[in-house]
Enzyme design. Structure first.
Site, PDB file in Angstrom:
ATOM      1  N   PHE A  56      -3.039  -0.688  -1.133  1.00 19.93           N
ATOM      2  CA  PHE A  56      -2.052  -1.297  -0.241  1.00 19.93           C
ATOM      3  C   PHE A  56      -2.193  -0.642   1.121  1.00 19.93           C
ATOM      4  CE2 PHE A  56       2.083  -1.632   1.857  1.00 19.93           C
ATOM      5  CZ  PHE A  56       2.223  -3.007   1.860  1.00 19.93           C
ATOM      6  N   LYS A 112       5.102   6.524   7.276  1.00 23.86           N
ATOM      7  CA  LYS A 112       6.214   6.831   6.379  1.00 23.86           C
ATOM      8  C   LYS A 112       6.911   8.156   6.711  1.00 23.86           C
ATOM      9  CE  LYS A 112       5.712   3.415   2.895  1.00 23.86           C
ATOM     10  NZ  LYS A 112       4.438   2.729   2.658  1.00 23.86           N
ATOM     11  N   ASP A 149      -6.145   6.290   4.012  1.00 22.35           N
ATOM     12  CA  ASP A 149      -4.797   5.790   4.253  1.00 22.35           C
ATOM     13  C   ASP A 149      -3.842   6.754   3.548  1.00 22.35           C
ATOM     14  OD1 ASP A 149      -2.353   4.578   4.281  1.00 22.35           O
ATOM     15  OD2 ASP A 149      -3.089   2.579   3.792  1.00 22.35           O
TER      16      ASP A 149
HETATM   17  C1  PLP Z   1       3.704   1.585   3.265  1.00 22.42           C
HETATM   18  C2  PLP Z   1       2.233   1.659   3.376  1.00 22.42           C
HETATM   19  C3  PLP Z   1       1.534   1.026   4.416  1.00 22.42           C
HETATM   20  C4  PLP Z   1       2.209   0.116   5.410  1.00 22.42           C
HETATM   21  O1  PLP Z   1       3.178   0.752   6.166  1.00 22.42           O
HETATM   22  P1  PLP Z   1       4.225  -0.136   7.008  1.00 22.42           P
HETATM   23  O2  PLP Z   1       4.996   0.886   7.774  1.00 22.42           O
HETATM   24  O3  PLP Z   1       5.047  -0.891   6.009  1.00 22.42           O
HETATM   25  O4  PLP Z   1       3.453  -1.035   7.861  1.00 22.42           O
HETATM   26  C5  PLP Z   1       0.175   1.218   4.502  1.00 22.42           C
HETATM   27  N1  PLP Z   1      -0.475   1.979   3.602  1.00 22.42           N
HETATM   28  C6  PLP Z   1       0.150   2.597   2.594  1.00 22.42           C
HETATM   29  C7  PLP Z   1      -0.627   3.458   1.658  1.00 22.42           C
HETATM   30  C8  PLP Z   1       1.527   2.453   2.430  1.00 22.42           C
HETATM   31  O5  PLP Z   1       2.144   3.039   1.409  1.00 22.42           O
END
Ligand code: PLP
Length: 398
Positions: free
Chosen positions: A129, A244, A215
């Site tokens: 994700f 986050k 990520d």
């Molecule tokens: C939450 C998340 C995103 C996206 O972040 P947003 O602030 O919702 O755009 C991208 N990568 C990972 C691993 C995430 O957990």
């Protein structure tokens, strides 16, 4: 309730009012133990006094200018981030997906700057994700997020998690630009890539001039028990997306890179109106200084150790409910036998315990990084009673 919100969320029937630490109260006064924390965003829990102070102080001083001016808070937070990571440079965003977007653009631009503009192929993994922008949904390639949104973007490919041969072949492709991966998957079910695989990935990418994008939007900022999750493997990426917990609940993201990987990101190549605004930077600095401390990282490891041991105990006692315990640090996944959405509902409604969902029929526990041992015990008791409830419901249905 207003019917004027775009219907993209499957919301829990819980109207939130206020929070403090690991506690969240609904508008009807019900108190919950919050092990979701904005999906691992409130690293210091709700309403941390240090963050409240930072917001108040900056709110009275200056909120927003533009990146056409020098913003001291931005330079300071970039100093902190680069001192404590592999990176040399930082671009600030307002969200995780924008940080990922910047990472993807940085990787392609690097090869273009090297005279290889045809080198655009980016490989992601199944179960990943990366957020909801076009770049991010194409990189993660989850069909439920891409279908109906037009043609697949060129140059994005997907690998199967654990398929080493396919990964090797991809990296050897002449147009391979970068590999993007979460060292510990969040939404995808808390799968952690083994350290030896991360080190192998580094070696292979170095051989072929391929960039590694991590990520760490969810697994970074202390959640794994180290500031960055990849530190456990003793290797580093070229580019990393963070967000986050970076703002402790205030919207901030960042794309970190080495000078070399960011060589194509020259004046005019990228930008953002809100990214790195003074208000965000003030909160980000306060959150970063609090989280990047022995006290918090030590606590993550201690509490994670306790939870892991207790959760394995629950798995032994409830093999009919818990199939697997996964994750790293306080990014904990439980793969369940009963439906994960139903289980979340029972935990919430019967035990007033908030947990998050996840892929592969998992639920996730993402408590604040400063969770106390007493709160951790309480979470386990509530989970245990939820397991009992799940068992008796399954018996009644049989
Ligand atoms: C939450 C998340 C995103 C996206 O972040 P947003 O602030 O919702 O755009 C991208 N990568 C990972 C691993 C995430 O957990």
């Amino acid at each position: 309730m207003s019917g004027h919100l775009m219907g993209v969320y499957n919301r829990a029937p819980l109207e939130v009012d206020r929070g403090r630490g690991a506690r969240l109260w609904a508008t009807d006064g019900t108190e919950y133990l919050d092990c979701v924390q904005g999906i691992s965003t409130n690293g210091l829990g709700h309403a941390h006094p240090v963050l409240i102070e930072a917001v108040k102080e900056q709110a009275e001083k200056l909120w927003h200018v533009s990146n056409i001016f020098k913003i001291p808070g931005q330079e300071e937070l970039a100093d902190r981030l680069t001192e404590s990571s592999f990176a040399d440079v930082v671009f600030f965003t307002n969200s995780g997906t924008e940080a990922v977007e910047c990472a993807l653009k940085t990787a392609r631009k690097y090869h273009a700057a090297n005279g290889q503009p045809e080198r655009i192929d980016i490989y992601g993994f199944d179960g990943a994700f990366h957020g909801r922008t076009y770049g991010a949904i194409n990189a993660a390639a989850n069909p439920s997020y891409t279908e109906g949104f037009g043609p697949k973007m060129q140059g994005f490919h997907q690998l199967k998690w654990g398929d080493h041969e396919a990964l090797k072949a991809a990296i050897a492709e002449p147009n391979c630009a970068a590999i993007i991966v979460e060292p510990v998957q969040g939404e995808g079910g808390c799968r952690a890539m083994p350290d030896v695989c991360l080190r192998g990935l580094r070696e292979l990418c170095d051989q072929h001039g391929v960039l590694i994008i991590f990520d760490e939007v969810q697994c970074g900022m202390g959640r794994s028990g180290k500031l960055w999750a990849h530190e456990w493997a003793g290797m580093a990426p070229d580019i990393m997306a963070v967000a986050k917990a970076l703002g402790g609940g205030f919207p901030i993201g960042a794309c970190l890179a080495t000078t070399e990987a960011a060589k194509g990101m020259t004046v005019g190549a990228h930008g953002s109106t809100f990214g790195g605004n003074p208000l965000a930077m003030a909160v980000g600095l306060a959150a970063f200084n609090a989280i990047n401390s022995d006290a918090i990282l030590g606590n993550v490891n201690e509490i994670a150790g306790y939870l892991k041991q207790q959760l394995h105990g629950l798995k032994e006692r409830f093999p009919d409910v818990i199939e697997d315990v996964r994750g790293k640090g306080l990014l904990i996944g439980l793969k369940l036998v009963p439906n994960n959405r139903e289980f979340m509902g029972w935990a919430r409604d019967e035990q007033h315990l908030l947990i998050a969902g996840g892929g592969d029929n998992c639920v996730r526990m993402l408590p604040p990084l400063n969770l106390t041992l007493d709160e951790a015990r309480e979470a386990i008791e509530k989970l245990e009673r939820t397991c009992e409830s799940a068992r008796s419901k399954a018996k009644a249905a049989a």
